[in-house]
Design an enzyme around this catalytic site. Sequence first.
Site, PDB file in Angstrom:
ATOM      1  N   LYS A   1      51.216 -30.181 -38.709  1.00  0.00           N
ATOM      2  CA  LYS A   1      52.477 -29.528 -38.362  1.00  0.00           C
ATOM      3  C   LYS A   1      52.252 -28.581 -37.352  1.00  0.00           C
ATOM      4  O   LYS A   1      53.192 -28.754 -36.261  1.00  0.00           O
ATOM      5  CB  LYS A   1      53.054 -28.695 -39.807  1.00  0.00           C
ATOM      6  CG  LYS A   1      54.476 -28.446 -39.319  1.00  0.00           C
ATOM      7  CD  LYS A   1      55.048 -27.659 -40.626  1.00  0.00           C
ATOM      8  CE  LYS A   1      56.300 -26.633 -40.335  1.00  0.00           C
ATOM      9  NZ  LYS A   1      56.746 -25.926 -41.310  1.00  0.00           N
TER      10      LYS A   1
ATOM     11  N   GLU B   1      40.414 -27.241 -39.279  1.00  0.00           N
ATOM     12  CA  GLU B   1      39.868 -28.459 -39.794  1.00  0.00           C
ATOM     13  C   GLU B   1      40.365 -29.765 -39.349  1.00  0.00           C
ATOM     14  O   GLU B   1      39.617 -30.587 -38.781  1.00  0.00           O
ATOM     15  CB  GLU B   1      40.403 -28.632 -41.388  1.00  0.00           C
ATOM     16  CG  GLU B   1      39.672 -27.489 -42.160  1.00  0.00           C
ATOM     17  CD  GLU B   1      40.471 -26.382 -42.268  1.00  0.00           C
ATOM     18  OE1 GLU B   1      41.399 -25.885 -41.485  1.00  0.00           O
ATOM     19  OE2 GLU B   1      40.265 -25.650 -43.300  1.00  0.00           O
TER      20      GLU B   1
ATOM     21  N   GLY C   1      54.909 -27.667 -45.133  1.00  0.00           N
ATOM     22  CA  GLY C   1      53.856 -28.502 -45.381  1.00  0.00           C
ATOM     23  C   GLY C   1      53.760 -29.275 -46.513  1.00  0.00           C
ATOM     24  O   GLY C   1      53.578 -30.513 -46.766  1.00  0.00           O
ATOM     25  N   ARG C   2      53.860 -28.248 -47.596  1.00  0.00           N
ATOM     26  CA  ARG C   2      53.773 -28.847 -49.079  1.00  0.00           C
ATOM     27  C   ARG C   2      54.916 -29.669 -49.594  1.00  0.00           C
ATOM     28  O   ARG C   2      54.991 -30.178 -50.576  1.00  0.00           O
ATOM     29  CB  ARG C   2      53.524 -27.696 -50.039  1.00  0.00           C
ATOM     30  CG  ARG C   2      54.207 -26.585 -49.895  1.00  0.00           C
ATOM     31  CD  ARG C   2      53.469 -25.382 -50.465  1.00  0.00           C
ATOM     32  NE  ARG C   2      54.329 -24.301 -50.357  1.00  0.00           N
ATOM     33  CZ  ARG C   2      54.305 -23.426 -49.538  1.00  0.00           C
ATOM     34  NH1 ARG C   2      53.298 -23.628 -48.458  1.00  0.00           N
ATOM     35  NH2 ARG C   2      54.933 -22.144 -49.351  1.00  0.00           N
TER      36      ARG C   2
ATOM     37  N   GLU D   1      50.652 -22.578 -53.595  1.00  0.00           N
ATOM     38  CA  GLU D   1      51.011 -21.883 -52.256  1.00  0.00           C
ATOM     39  C   GLU D   1      52.600 -21.551 -52.136  1.00  0.00           C
ATOM     40  O   GLU D   1      52.753 -20.499 -51.546  1.00  0.00           O
ATOM     41  CB  GLU D   1      50.818 -23.134 -51.276  1.00  0.00           C
ATOM     42  CG  GLU D   1      50.375 -22.454 -49.947  1.00  0.00           C
ATOM     43  CD  GLU D   1      49.992 -23.699 -48.864  1.00  0.00           C
ATOM     44  OE1 GLU D   1      48.455 -23.292 -48.506  1.00  0.00           O
ATOM     45  OE2 GLU D   1      50.456 -24.257 -48.282  1.00  0.00           O
TER      46      GLU D   1
ATOM     47  N   HIS E   1      37.750 -35.981 -72.964  1.00  0.00           N
ATOM     48  CA  HIS E   1      36.223 -35.838 -73.234  1.00  0.00           C
ATOM     49  C   HIS E   1      35.709 -34.938 -72.352  1.00  0.00           C
ATOM     50  O   HIS E   1      34.525 -34.845 -72.074  1.00  0.00           O
ATOM     51  CB  HIS E   1      35.627 -37.414 -73.102  1.00  0.00           C
ATOM     52  CG  HIS E   1      36.116 -38.260 -73.897  1.00  0.00           C
ATOM     53  ND1 HIS E   1      35.768 -38.535 -75.126  1.00  0.00           N
ATOM     54  CD2 HIS E   1      37.519 -39.389 -73.695  1.00  0.00           C
ATOM     55  CE1 HIS E   1      36.710 -39.430 -75.591  1.00  0.00           C
ATOM     56  NE2 HIS E   1      37.496 -39.755 -74.758  1.00  0.00           N
TER      57      HIS E   1
ATOM     58  N   LYS F   1      41.648 -17.732 -42.778  1.00  0.00           N
ATOM     59  CA  LYS F   1      41.365 -18.556 -41.417  1.00  0.00           C
ATOM     60  C   LYS F   1      40.755 -17.152 -40.347  1.00  0.00           C
ATOM     61  O   LYS F   1      40.154 -17.558 -39.551  1.00  0.00           O
ATOM     62  CB  LYS F   1      42.739 -19.178 -41.031  1.00  0.00           C
ATOM     63  CG  LYS F   1      43.134 -20.413 -41.624  1.00  0.00           C
ATOM     64  CD  LYS F   1      44.624 -20.633 -41.067  1.00  0.00           C
ATOM     65  CE  LYS F   1      45.083 -21.589 -41.727  1.00  0.00           C
ATOM     66  NZ  LYS F   1      46.620 -21.948 -41.331  1.00  0.00           N
TER      67      LYS F   1
HETATM   68  O1  F6P Z   1      47.054 -23.931 -45.943  1.00  0.00           O
HETATM   69  C1  F6P Z   1      47.899 -23.608 -45.170  1.00  0.00           C
HETATM   70  C2  F6P Z   1      48.582 -24.432 -44.693  1.00  0.00           C
HETATM   71  O2  F6P Z   1      49.278 -23.763 -43.512  1.00  0.00           O
HETATM   72  C3  F6P Z   1      49.272 -25.207 -45.323  1.00  0.00           C
HETATM   73  O3  F6P Z   1      50.479 -24.588 -45.699  1.00  0.00           O
HETATM   74  C4  F6P Z   1      49.737 -26.663 -44.605  1.00  0.00           C
HETATM   75  O4  F6P Z   1      50.057 -27.740 -45.395  1.00  0.00           O
HETATM   76  C5  F6P Z   1      48.175 -26.782 -43.966  1.00  0.00           C
HETATM   77  O5  F6P Z   1      47.642 -25.569 -43.832  1.00  0.00           O
HETATM   78  C6  F6P Z   1      48.058 -27.572 -43.142  1.00  0.00           C
HETATM   79  O6  F6P Z   1      48.840 -27.133 -41.706  1.00  0.00           O
HETATM   80  P1  F6P Z   1      48.991 -27.892 -40.375  1.00  0.00           P
HETATM   81  O7  F6P Z   1      49.801 -29.282 -40.943  1.00  0.00           O
HETATM   82  O8  F6P Z   1      49.896 -27.157 -39.560  1.00  0.00           O
HETATM   83  O9  F6P Z   1      47.767 -28.603 -39.926  1.00  0.00           O
END
Ligand code: F6P
Length: 558
Positions: free
Chosen positions: A222, A228, A284-285, A370, A401, A521
């Site tokens: 987003k 990452e 995002g979620r 979150e 189990h 971060k």
């Molecule tokens: O974990 C924090 C966060 O901002 C989430 O809310 C989001 O879903 C995720 O990182 C990934 O963010 P992006 O889609 O901006 O890479």
Amino acid sequence: MSTSSTENHEPECSADASGRTGLSAWRALHSHAEAMRGVTLQKLFDADPERCGALALETPGLYADFAKNRINGETLELLFDLAEQCGLRQKIAAMFEGQKINVSEDRAVLHTALRAPREARILVDGVNVVPEVHQVLDKMAAFATNLRNGQWTGHTGQRIRNVINVGIGGSDLGPRMACQALRAFSDRGLRLEFVSNVDGAEFTEATRDMDPAQTLFIISSKSWHTLETLTNAATAREWILSGLGGDNSAIARHFVAVSTNTHGVTEFGIDPENMFGFWDWVGGRYSIDSAVGLSLMVAIGPENFTEMLGGFHDVDEHFRTAPLGRNIPVIMGLVSVWYNNFLGAASQAILPYSHYLAHFPAYLQQLEMESNGKHVTGSGEQVDQQTGQVIWGEPGTNGQHAFYQLLHQGTKLVPCDFIAVIEPLSDLGHQHDLLAANVFAQAEGLAFGRTAAQLREAGSPKDQIPHRICKGNQPSTTLLLDRLDPRSLGTLIALYEHKVFTEGVIWDVDSFDQWGVELGKLLAGTIAEELTADEVPSMDHDASTAELVRRYRSGRGR
Ligand code: F6P
């Protein structure tokens, strides 16, 4: 090891004088909880033969059984009073109307617009967003169709056989969960993989047997700022270029982007033509129905994706219009508040009896934790009660189990959500009947346990009886789906989205920001530089962190 108490975690905010605990409904619920402490599920069932009918609700394709919860009519009435006093109905309306209820980011919260029908009209800052939503859905459908029928080829003209979604958090968990959930509906000629972790092992393993000429990456972020995702995207670019002779023009055939950040996407080298956009009013979620669901649409096809949106929309309408007493996500949320705030439960278990729903608990962890893991109210004051459910779980029967022993005989209250399916997608012998027998048996066993008298009658050796007693009274809700298909998956996810919303309103938090994630971060950025610097850096850390950095550097020969 010794620890000392620290003031560092004292929030720099005042307690909210008009907090939730001051509400008359809150106080009434506290007194009621005292009265309910000695009331077992067995007693509740014995006292009311109509209980099951009174505490079950249905929506198309789903039956929700709340009867095995430690609640009675009075509990629900008090919870509805609380919902009214917290303005739940007005807040639901505010969300659907596009008001800026994400106060800390001054944004509307309109994931419900992502599944609104074409003819709907939903305004954000005076602009109807529904046509834009459908434009993107149409663009996604055209792309997915071309990829699935082989018209979209790779740089060398070969058909795309592998699709890798690169993203994390909301840009990963939703499509990852749904691709597994709807595997039976997916094109088996396409291999879908997900890469989220900055640990290069995930990328290495996902791509190890793949031919770059047949592989397409969907880079999903987003913000287009996420470490990452950008790191894995850069690795993917190298992998494609080195596999296809270093020709930069290959990027256009092997990368598409999902983002709100056109500038970032273009800088990365992806043609904005190959970008699928969405909007800052989609968290995002809550983004699986947006372009973030592109990998899912590629897997299951546009028609199935549309079906899934239909399931979401059905529940949106139910949530928006049903009275509190018939409103399934409202009741899910209120029951969760009841355990969290009045009976002292610290967590909630999500137990899907479906291999296809294996990733559902992890998906719900982000959705719930979150969203509602917050310590201040929307206006920035310290909350005066517990917030945020700790969510965990595994599919049954595997969990039986592993950790169910604690549920049956441990000392903790753990409300459970069982998710069961009537019609199997894969029916080998009578395996599905056995699966269903297990889920119903677990809910029954947890609720009613096994008494000493029953054990004696069954001939248990006397000295084993105390060990074998299961006290029961462990509450659960069972969500019974007619079948697991795109529509019912939409239904299921939307129920939990709105459950989380309901809790957030009661706890008076902003369920749509996530500032806490930023701290990690920030710190990681500094430490990454220290780990890789040529010279031993001067560090401004606590002694423990500094020693870990030193040891790591020395282990890496730096
Ligand atoms: O974990 C924090 C966060 O901002 C989430 O809310 C989001 O879903 C995720 O990182 C990934 O963010 P992006 O889609 O901006 O890479």
